[in-house]
Design a protein around this motif. Sequence first.
Motif, PDB file in Angstrom:
ATOM      1  N   UNK A   1     -41.129  -9.351  -5.244  1.00  0.00           N
ATOM      2  CA  UNK A   1     -41.294  -8.424  -6.370  1.00  0.00           C
ATOM      3  C   UNK A   1     -42.488  -7.506  -6.152  1.00  0.00           C
ATOM      4  N   UNK A   2     -43.572  -8.041  -5.589  1.00  0.00           N
ATOM      5  CA  UNK A   2     -44.742  -7.201  -5.307  1.00  0.00           C
ATOM      6  C   UNK A   2     -44.432  -6.145  -4.264  1.00  0.00           C
ATOM      7  N   UNK A   3     -43.653  -6.518  -3.254  1.00  0.00           N
ATOM      8  CA  UNK A   3     -43.280  -5.546  -2.222  1.00  0.00           C
ATOM      9  C   UNK A   3     -42.405  -4.444  -2.820  1.00  0.00           C
ATOM     10  N   UNK A   4     -41.442  -4.835  -3.667  1.00  0.00           N
ATOM     11  CA  UNK A   4     -40.597  -3.843  -4.314  1.00  0.00           C
ATOM     12  C   UNK A   4     -41.415  -2.916  -5.208  1.00  0.00           C
ATOM     13  N   UNK A   5     -42.373  -3.494  -5.941  1.00  0.00           N
ATOM     14  CA  UNK A   5     -43.231  -2.673  -6.792  1.00  0.00           C
ATOM     15  C   UNK A   5     -44.079  -1.721  -5.960  1.00  0.00           C
ATOM     16  N   UNK A   6     -44.562  -2.226  -4.815  1.00  0.00           N
ATOM     17  CA  UNK A   6     -45.361  -1.373  -3.934  1.00  0.00           C
ATOM     18  C   UNK A   6     -44.525  -0.226  -3.378  1.00  0.00           C
ATOM     19  N   UNK A   7     -43.260  -0.530  -3.030  1.00  0.00           N
ATOM     20  CA  UNK A   7     -42.388   0.528  -2.529  1.00  0.00           C
ATOM     21  C   UNK A   7     -42.148   1.585  -3.598  1.00  0.00           C
ATOM     22  N   UNK A   8     -41.983   1.148  -4.845  1.00  0.00           N
ATOM     23  CA  UNK A   8     -41.779   2.103  -5.934  1.00  0.00           C
ATOM     24  C   UNK A   8     -43.019   2.976  -6.124  1.00  0.00           C
ATOM     25  N   UNK A   9     -44.201   2.356  -6.090  1.00  0.00           N
ATOM     26  CA  UNK A   9     -45.439   3.114  -6.249  1.00  0.00           C
ATOM     27  C   UNK A   9     -45.640   4.109  -5.101  1.00  0.00           C
ATOM     28  N   UNK A  10     -45.294   3.665  -3.888  1.00  0.00           N
ATOM     29  CA  UNK A  10     -45.431   4.565  -2.730  1.00  0.00           C
ATOM     30  C   UNK A  10     -44.475   5.741  -2.860  1.00  0.00           C
ATOM     31  N   UNK A  11     -43.235   5.481  -3.283  1.00  0.00           N
ATOM     32  CA  UNK A  11     -42.276   6.582  -3.445  1.00  0.00           C
ATOM     33  C   UNK A  11     -42.718   7.537  -4.545  1.00  0.00           C
ATOM     34  N   UNK A  12     -43.291   6.995  -5.633  1.00  0.00           N
ATOM     35  CA  UNK A  12     -43.800   7.867  -6.695  1.00  0.00           C
ATOM     36  C   UNK A  12     -44.967   8.710  -6.194  1.00  0.00           C
TER      37      UNK A  12
ATOM     38  N   UNK B   1     -45.089  12.716  -5.972  1.00  0.00           N
ATOM     39  CA  UNK B   1     -46.165  13.503  -6.589  1.00  0.00           C
ATOM     40  C   UNK B   1     -46.874  14.363  -5.546  1.00  0.00           C
ATOM     41  N   UNK B   2     -47.054  13.838  -4.335  1.00  0.00           N
ATOM     42  CA  UNK B   2     -47.709  14.609  -3.276  1.00  0.00           C
ATOM     43  C   UNK B   2     -46.873  15.821  -2.881  1.00  0.00           C
TER      44      UNK B   2
END
Length: 256
Positions: free
Chosen positions: A219-230, A234-235
């Motif tokens: 779940x942490x990896x999936x959350x990290x992937x979501x944050x990275x994609x966001x 944004x970039x």
Amino acid sequence: MTFSSRRSIFGFLKAFMSLPTSRSITARTLVKLFLTSLKLYPVALAAQFIGMAGIAAAFWSTDAPRSALIIWAVFGLLELWISLVFVRSFWRDPRKAEHVRLWIRRWTMLASSAGLIWGGAGAALMLPQSGIYQVVVVAVIVAVTFASWPVYSCWMPSLTAFTLLSLAPVTVSVAAQYGISQTIMALILLVVTGFVLYSGRRLNEMMLSAILNDDQNERLVQRLKVEVSRSEAARRKTQQESERRAQFFAAANHDL
């Protein structure tokens, strides 16, 4: 025995056989727990088959009724065949999590039937025989129990049923002979029973903790992937805004 002591004993047994309640246990987690334990199931089935062959070979030329040995072996082989069918059906079920209660009941019944088969052998073969034959029966049943408890420990009621049903009859049969060596053997069997149940509980907790930790990491990896994609989105948006502003100022500068 008073009512309060009975309640305390039943409470202890209920807490011992249940899964830890301090962490959330889902159907998906139980399925993973079963899949982890089933990887060792071939070892348990092989040990049971070898044990049946050993007992049949050792008692074939004794006074034990051959018809009873054949019937016992047939029931044992039938239980092994049903176990293989269970494993195949469980692996092929695409909705294991939805049917987890059904699989748990079947697993407990399968463990109980295996315990009854080995417990029946211990009760039927101990009293008519003596000496080396009793040692053979005890050694085979203990070996089969040791080879099987890591598999049944995925669900504590199944481990408890298998262990007690397989070891209790031979323990009672040995203790009923009132000999010094038999008393020592019965005490050893009691120690083995306690060791198997305690070790099974600890192994259950370790496997469950490992599965829950893996789920949490996933779940942490999936959350990290979501944050990275966001962050990447944004970039890119900021970069596009910067390029539009640069084009605007360049056009304005050209007009001036």
